[in-house]
Design a protein around this motif. Structure first.
Motif, PDB file in Angstrom:
ATOM      1  N   GLU A 184       0.829  -1.207   0.000  1.00 38.54           N
ATOM      2  CA  GLU A 184       0.000   0.000   0.000  1.00 38.54           C
ATOM      3  C   GLU A 184       0.869   1.264   0.000  1.00 38.54           C
ATOM      4  OE1 GLU A 184      -3.901  -1.755   2.425  1.00 38.54           O
ATOM      5  OE2 GLU A 184      -2.379  -0.550   3.456  1.00 38.54           O
ATOM      6  N   ALA A 185       1.977   1.228   0.764  1.00 35.11           N
ATOM      7  CA  ALA A 185       2.880   2.388   0.781  1.00 35.11           C
ATOM      8  C   ALA A 185       3.517   2.613  -0.574  1.00 35.11           C
ATOM      9  CB  ALA A 185       3.958   2.173   1.851  1.00 35.11           C
ATOM     10  N   GLU A 186       3.865   1.515  -1.288  1.00 30.53           N
ATOM     11  CA  GLU A 186       4.442   1.656  -2.615  1.00 30.53           C
ATOM     12  C   GLU A 186       3.443   2.291  -3.583  1.00 30.53           C
ATOM     13  OE1 GLU A 186       7.432   1.268  -3.643  1.00 30.53           O
ATOM     14  OE2 GLU A 186       8.207   0.533  -1.724  1.00 30.53           O
ATOM     15  N   VAL A 187       2.184   1.953  -3.408  1.00 28.37           N
ATOM     16  CA  VAL A 187       1.158   2.566  -4.249  1.00 28.37           C
ATOM     17  C   VAL A 187       1.052   4.069  -3.960  1.00 28.37           C
ATOM     18  CG1 VAL A 187      -1.319   2.641  -4.728  1.00 28.37           C
ATOM     19  CG2 VAL A 187      -0.140   0.446  -4.580  1.00 28.37           C
ATOM     20  N   GLU A 188       1.077   4.465  -2.694  1.00 27.89           N
ATOM     21  CA  GLU A 188       1.002   5.889  -2.344  1.00 27.89           C
ATOM     22  C   GLU A 188       2.223   6.654  -2.859  1.00 27.89           C
ATOM     23  OE1 GLU A 188      -1.429   7.644  -1.056  1.00 27.89           O
ATOM     24  OE2 GLU A 188      -2.693   5.857  -1.052  1.00 27.89           O
ATOM     25  N   ARG A 189       3.400   6.023  -2.767  1.00 28.75           N
ATOM     26  CA  ARG A 189       4.609   6.667  -3.270  1.00 28.75           C
ATOM     27  C   ARG A 189       4.538   6.865  -4.777  1.00 28.75           C
ATOM     28  NH1 ARG A 189       7.814   3.263  -1.484  1.00 28.75           N
ATOM     29  NH2 ARG A 189       8.320   4.293   0.483  1.00 28.75           N
ATOM     30  N   ALA A 190       4.050   5.834  -5.474  1.00 26.71           N
ATOM     31  CA  ALA A 190       3.928   5.936  -6.923  1.00 26.71           C
ATOM     32  C   ALA A 190       2.869   6.954  -7.323  1.00 26.71           C
ATOM     33  CB  ALA A 190       3.599   4.563  -7.515  1.00 26.71           C
TER      34      ALA A 190
END
Length: 417
Positions: A184-190
């Motif tokens: 989920e954090a990778e999605v927010e970063r992207a």
């Protein structure tokens, strides 16, 4: 026969005696005449001069002009000069790096642009590629998140089939909750990277932040710019300011705009306007600092629509020198007199009932070029001398011209007709 000469019968002795007698009498008469003249001269010299005394002729009393003192509501005439400055201006700068491709037609100096109008464009090819990469990275992160959620569902099914209760920490590990949070954090970063790339792409197009006039272009097309490079100078056309200096005593007659109402009104004029045209303004602020050279108070006057774009009035240009006439607040119970009536030391010359000169010191609250305002020291109906006198003396007699202001109202109307 020849005639014989006659013999004189008188003798020489008798003739001499007759001559001596005449000489003695003449000398005596001469002495008497001289003595009489000397006595007369001595008498004339010894007598004091007799001057006929006459009553002195009194010179005519000087003729003076007077005005009647009357209490009334009055305000001083306040005026000053100020320079026009911009209320709001901006040097628009690039927020991304790249090549300046072009200025739009709206960015021509002197043109008025509306808020949001496109003014310049930068080369955005690299920014578009960066946006595509950010969108791809976001898609990849979302796919990884979806796969991790599937793994979490499988782990949860296995945990339930196991039939044993685990501690909270071990259960979170079994259910792959850390992996899920990471995905989920990778999605927010992207997603943030995608939004940043999209924002930078939008910033490659320079737009007007508000309605204004283009003052100047600072660079030419084809220039390489970096983040923060200034491209245009823009001036807000909705309102201009005028900074003006006045004596400190003038502040008591003026007020600035606040939440309770508008400020003192101002009439503006300048030589560049034809036909004596004027504009209206308003005092919006009294600045805390004094003018450096004259140590006078500084005020700000605001003028709406200064260029006359909406109301068609005369244009007010930046840097112009403007004359300002202020509308001061009147005060009651004041005496308004010509400036010539005030003498050194705040003294007035009055003409009493006996037509004699009297002096009096008064309280002056304003000194103008043509008139003065007096608070105390006078009474209604007193006559104030406005003429100049060579040697004024208290009690000297004067004659007053009947000024028009001293005539009854009926006589003033008749004299005008």
């Amino acid at each position: 026969m020849p005639a014989l000469p006659l013999l004189s019968l008188s003798s020489p002795g008798r003739a001499g005696r007759r001559q001596r007698g005449r000489f003695t009498l003449g000398a005596l008469l001469a002495v008497l005449v001289l003595a009489a003249g000397a006595a007369g001269a001595w008498w004339l010299v010894s007598q004091p001069p007799r001057i006929e005394r006459r009553a002195p002729v009194e010179p005519p009393a000087p003729l003076v002009d007077t005005v009647l003192a009357q209490r009334q509501a009055a305000a001083p005439s306040l005026h000053g000069f100020g320079r026009v400055i911009a209320e709001r201006e901006a040097h628009l700068a690039s927020r991304v790096s790249g090549e300046l491709l072009e200025f739009t037609d709206a960015a021509l100096p002197g043109r008025v642009v509306e808020a949001g109008s496109v003014l310049a464009r930068l080369d955005d090819a690299d920014l578009r590629l960066a946006l595509r990469e950010a969108e791809a990275a976001l898609a990849q992160a979302e796919a990884a998140l979806a796969m991790e959620r599937g793994e979490q569902q499988r782990a949860e099914t296995e945990y339930r089939s196991f039939g044993r209760e685990l501690s909270a920490e071990r259960r979170a590990l079994v259910l792959r909750q850390p992996q899920l949070h990471q995905a989920e954090a990778e999605v927010e970063r992207a997603r943030a990277a995608r939004d940043r790339a999209r924002l930078e792409l939008e910033r490659a197009t320079l737009t007007a932040p508000w309605r204004g006039m283009v003052q100047s272009r600072l660079l030419g097309s084809g220039s390489m710019v970096n983040n923060g490079t200034e491209l245009l100078h823009l001036v807000d056309v909705s309102r201009f300011w005028i900074r003006v200096s006045l004596p400190g005593e003038a502040l008591g007659w003026l007020h600035a705009a606040d939440a309770n109402g508008a400020g003192s009104g101002v009439t503006l004029s300048t030589r560049t306007w034809p036909g004596g045209e004027t504009r209206r303004g308003e005092v919006i602020a009294i600045l805390p600092a004094l003018e450096e050279q004259g140590l006078q108070a500084q005020l700000l006057v605001a003028v709406d629509d200064p260029l006359g774009l909406d109301n068609g009035a005369a244009a007010l240009r930046l840097g112009d020198m403007v004359r300002l006439e202020f509308e001061a607040r009147p005060q009651d119970d004041l005496f308004v007199l010509p400036a010539a009536a005030l003498r050194p030391g705040d003294e007035l010359w009055l003409l009493d009932e006996e037509e004699r000169l009297r002096r009096r010191t008064v309280s002056v609250i304003h000194r103008g070029e043509t008139r003065v305002l007096i608070a105390d020291g006078l009474e209604d109906g007193e006559r104030v001398v406005t003429s100049q006198l060579g040697q004024p003396r208290t009690g000297m007699r004067l004659r007053s011209r009947i000024a028009d202001s001293e005539r009854p109202a009926g006589e003033r109307r008749e004299s005008r007709s």
